[in-house]
Design an enzyme around this catalytic site. Sequence first.
Site, PDB file in Angstrom:
ATOM      1  N   LYS A 134       2.583   1.323  -3.993  1.00  0.00           N
ATOM      2  CA  LYS A 134       1.631   0.571  -4.811  1.00  0.00           C
ATOM      3  C   LYS A 134       2.139   0.392  -6.234  1.00  0.00           C
ATOM      4  O   LYS A 134       1.904  -0.624  -6.869  1.00  0.00           O
ATOM      5  CB  LYS A 134       0.293   1.313  -4.868  1.00  0.00           C
ATOM      6  N   ASN A 191      -4.558  -7.234   7.469  1.00  0.00           N
ATOM      7  CA  ASN A 191      -4.884  -5.990   6.757  1.00  0.00           C
ATOM      8  C   ASN A 191      -5.502  -4.994   7.752  1.00  0.00           C
ATOM      9  O   ASN A 191      -5.475  -5.228   8.957  1.00  0.00           O
ATOM     10  CB  ASN A 191      -5.855  -6.305   5.609  1.00  0.00           C
ATOM     11  N   ASN A 239      -7.865   4.806   5.871  1.00  0.00           N
ATOM     12  CA  ASN A 239      -7.853   4.979   4.409  1.00  0.00           C
ATOM     13  C   ASN A 239      -9.016   4.294   3.724  1.00  0.00           C
ATOM     14  O   ASN A 239      -9.546   3.296   4.203  1.00  0.00           O
ATOM     15  CB  ASN A 239      -6.505   4.516   3.829  1.00  0.00           C
ATOM     16  N   GLY A 260       0.798  -1.220   0.000  1.00  0.00           N
ATOM     17  CA  GLY A 260       0.000   0.000   0.000  1.00  0.00           C
ATOM     18  C   GLY A 260       0.825   1.262   0.000  1.00  0.00           C
ATOM     19  O   GLY A 260       0.356   2.301  -0.452  1.00  0.00           O
ATOM     20  N   ASN A 308     -11.910  -1.664   1.085  1.00  0.00           N
ATOM     21  CA  ASN A 308     -12.257  -0.556   0.202  1.00  0.00           C
ATOM     22  C   ASN A 308     -12.649  -0.957  -1.217  1.00  0.00           C
ATOM     23  O   ASN A 308     -12.819  -0.102  -2.079  1.00  0.00           O
ATOM     24  CB  ASN A 308     -11.090   0.441   0.150  1.00  0.00           C
ATOM     25  N   THR A 309     -12.766  -2.253  -1.457  1.00  0.00           N
ATOM     26  CA  THR A 309     -13.300  -2.738  -2.731  1.00  0.00           C
ATOM     27  C   THR A 309     -14.573  -3.490  -2.382  1.00  0.00           C
ATOM     28  O   THR A 309     -14.515  -4.495  -1.654  1.00  0.00           O
ATOM     29  CB  THR A 309     -12.276  -3.670  -3.432  1.00  0.00           C
ATOM     30  N   SER A 348      -8.985  -6.172   1.685  1.00  0.00           N
ATOM     31  CA  SER A 348      -9.141  -4.716   1.732  1.00  0.00           C
ATOM     32  C   SER A 348     -10.612  -4.381   1.962  1.00  0.00           C
ATOM     33  O   SER A 348     -11.485  -4.963   1.318  1.00  0.00           O
ATOM     34  CB  SER A 348      -8.688  -4.084   0.412  1.00  0.00           C
ATOM     35  N   THR A 370      -1.332  -2.917  -3.716  1.00  0.00           N
ATOM     36  CA  THR A 370      -2.013  -3.960  -4.473  1.00  0.00           C
ATOM     37  C   THR A 370      -2.065  -3.607  -5.956  1.00  0.00           C
ATOM     38  O   THR A 370      -2.430  -2.486  -6.326  1.00  0.00           O
ATOM     39  CB  THR A 370      -3.434  -4.166  -3.923  1.00  0.00           C
ATOM     40  N   PHE A 400      -7.592   0.562  -4.002  1.00  0.00           N
ATOM     41  CA  PHE A 400      -6.682  -0.062  -4.984  1.00  0.00           C
ATOM     42  C   PHE A 400      -6.367   0.872  -6.150  1.00  0.00           C
ATOM     43  O   PHE A 400      -6.445   0.473  -7.323  1.00  0.00           O
ATOM     44  CB  PHE A 400      -7.263  -1.374  -5.534  1.00  0.00           C
ATOM     45  N   LYS A 412      -3.466 -12.817   2.277  1.00  0.00           N
ATOM     46  CA  LYS A 412      -3.552 -11.748   3.288  1.00  0.00           C
ATOM     47  C   LYS A 412      -4.995 -11.612   3.762  1.00  0.00           C
ATOM     48  O   LYS A 412      -5.908 -11.435   2.951  1.00  0.00           O
ATOM     49  CB  LYS A 412      -3.067 -10.423   2.686  1.00  0.00           C
ATOM     50  N   ASN A 468      -4.691 -10.852  -2.061  1.00  0.00           N
ATOM     51  CA  ASN A 468      -5.283  -9.948  -1.074  1.00  0.00           C
ATOM     52  C   ASN A 468      -6.800  -9.940  -1.248  1.00  0.00           C
ATOM     53  O   ASN A 468      -7.313  -9.418  -2.235  1.00  0.00           O
ATOM     54  CB  ASN A 468      -4.704  -8.540  -1.275  1.00  0.00           C
TER      55      ASN A 468
HETATM   56  C1  LIG Z   1      -2.869   4.159   3.076  1.00  0.00           C
HETATM   57  C2  LIG Z   1      -2.832   2.666   3.161  1.00  0.00           C
HETATM   58  C3  LIG Z   1      -2.969   1.924   2.000  1.00  0.00           C
HETATM   59  C4  LIG Z   1      -2.934   0.525   2.045  1.00  0.00           C
HETATM   60  N1  LIG Z   1      -3.050  -0.178   0.890  1.00  0.00           N
HETATM   61  C5  LIG Z   1      -2.965  -1.529   0.925  1.00  0.00           C
HETATM   62  C6  LIG Z   1      -3.039  -2.281  -0.269  1.00  0.00           C
HETATM   63  O1  LIG Z   1      -3.124  -1.740  -1.369  1.00  0.00           O
HETATM   64  N2  LIG Z   1      -2.988  -3.629  -0.165  1.00  0.00           N
HETATM   65  C7  LIG Z   1      -2.852  -4.280   1.038  1.00  0.00           C
HETATM   66  O2  LIG Z   1      -2.796  -5.504   1.073  1.00  0.00           O
HETATM   67  N3  LIG Z   1      -2.772  -3.572   2.198  1.00  0.00           N
HETATM   68  C8  LIG Z   1      -2.825  -2.236   2.156  1.00  0.00           C
HETATM   69  N4  LIG Z   1      -2.734  -1.524   3.320  1.00  0.00           N
HETATM   70  C9  LIG Z   1      -2.651  -2.241   4.616  1.00  0.00           C
HETATM   71  C10 LIG Z   1      -1.209  -2.411   5.104  1.00  0.00           C
HETATM   72  O3  LIG Z   1      -0.441  -3.177   4.221  1.00  0.00           O
HETATM   73  C11 LIG Z   1      -1.199  -3.082   6.488  1.00  0.00           C
HETATM   74  O4  LIG Z   1      -1.724  -4.377   6.367  1.00  0.00           O
HETATM   75  C12 LIG Z   1      -2.024  -2.316   7.523  1.00  0.00           C
HETATM   76  O5  LIG Z   1      -1.866  -0.938   7.360  1.00  0.00           O
HETATM   77  C13 LIG Z   1      -1.649  -2.692   8.950  1.00  0.00           C
HETATM   78  O6  LIG Z   1      -0.299  -2.377   9.220  1.00  0.00           O
HETATM   79  P1  LIG Z   1       0.169  -1.030   9.986  1.00  0.00           P
HETATM   80  O7  LIG Z   1      -0.624  -0.918  11.240  1.00  0.00           O
HETATM   81  O8  LIG Z   1       1.635  -1.230  10.203  1.00  0.00           O
HETATM   82  O9  LIG Z   1      -0.098   0.100   9.044  1.00  0.00           O
HETATM   83  C14 LIG Z   1      -2.767  -0.128   3.287  1.00  0.00           C
HETATM   84  C15 LIG Z   1      -2.617   0.631   4.456  1.00  0.00           C
HETATM   85  C16 LIG Z   1      -2.641   2.007   4.398  1.00  0.00           C
HETATM   86  C17 LIG Z   1      -2.474   2.794   5.664  1.00  0.00           C
END
Ligand SMILES: Cc1cc2nc3c(=O)[nH]c(=O)nc-3n(C[C@H](O)[C@H](O)[C@H](O)COP(=O)(O)O)c2cc1C
Length: 348
Positions: A74, A254, A119, A71, A189-190, A187, A94, A123, A225, A184
Amino acid sequence: MRFWVWKIIKWFLFKLNAESAHQLSVAFIRIGILMKGVPLRLISGASQIREEERSQVFGISFATRIGLAAGFDKNCEILEGLPALGFGFAEIGTVTPRPQSGNNRPRLFRDPDKELLFNRMGFNNLGASLISERLYSAKKKLPEYFRVGVNLGKNRDTQLENASRDYIKAAQPFEGLADYLVINVSSPNTPGLRSLQTVEALKPIVSGVVDLISGWRKPPPLLLKLAPEVAGEELSLLIQSLEPCGVEGWVLTNTLSGTFNFASESISGGWSGKLLSDLARQRLIEARRVSQKSIISVGGIFSCEEACARISAGADLLQFYTSWIYRGPGFPVDLAASIQNRKSKVCQ
Ligand SMILES: Cc1cc2nc3c(=O)[nH]c(=O)nc-3n(C[C@H](O)[C@H](O)[C@H](O)COP(=O)(O)O)c2cc1C
């Protein structure tokens, strides 16, 4: 000195909205890459750490257990700068088969008091084909020890019943490039994506990607994931049913699904950061009891103690995103060093 430089940069970045701050940080890192990583090493202290004894995880060697979570990068824009920032591996994506712009802005928010991010990115990415070309170029400049995972998703407008086709298409261009792949389905958000976190929905996705990569010269390990809400029996069932189908590891977890109040509107999305700490640790402990495979623990790792606790609880590798934003560029190096120093005492 490093501390004060970071204090000033953080003060400035936190004045901007979160996504603009992210873009500016990416621009800074890209400048650092053009300067052969020198400013990145200075601000992270990466030159000070020795390589940890290499660990073998899902059949590949990792120089340090510290990785950047999916994330942040990306679109594979800053990969070449990550070794100089103290990371041993990173997960790009992703990545979806076709490019997509994601949800409308604003879509990334901070809660600095609680050290959280929220957030609803959705994607946003440049699509598998272009990102694989970038990875191809980046890999030539990366040190031999650095590992790259590719996190795969489906396009928003692909029907859930056709999801497996999207995961296969997203993986296709990464033959010979990805050190590991991650499906994955977690998420928030999808729309509907998380409903794929069942054995029935995941079997065709996993077997589709396994069929694809088994035809590759060197098939990379395939990981799944999951969301922090997948717990207890549900988590055990997924692990026990999918490991025999070719899942070589788990990325737990996630973001936590929730809402955020912005401009008198309640927005749905995912929380990350400190509030995930207990949940992600708990999921790791539960998964470790039943899983025969490797586990990447991610979610709310904000301290060296927490990193060591995760390793003691059975994590093979660690990732973070939100703590990097709050703790700054010295955090990966501090964490790697403390794991190395305390491994014999605290982490066994
Ligand atoms: C802004 C943002 C975007 C993210 N985008 C993705 C993503 O595209 N795919 C994914 O598997 N996880 C995504 N994540 C989740 C992170 O990979 C992670 O699993 C999650 O933030 C928990 O870890 P943390 O507490 O260290 O941030 C995103 C997280 C954030 C904050």
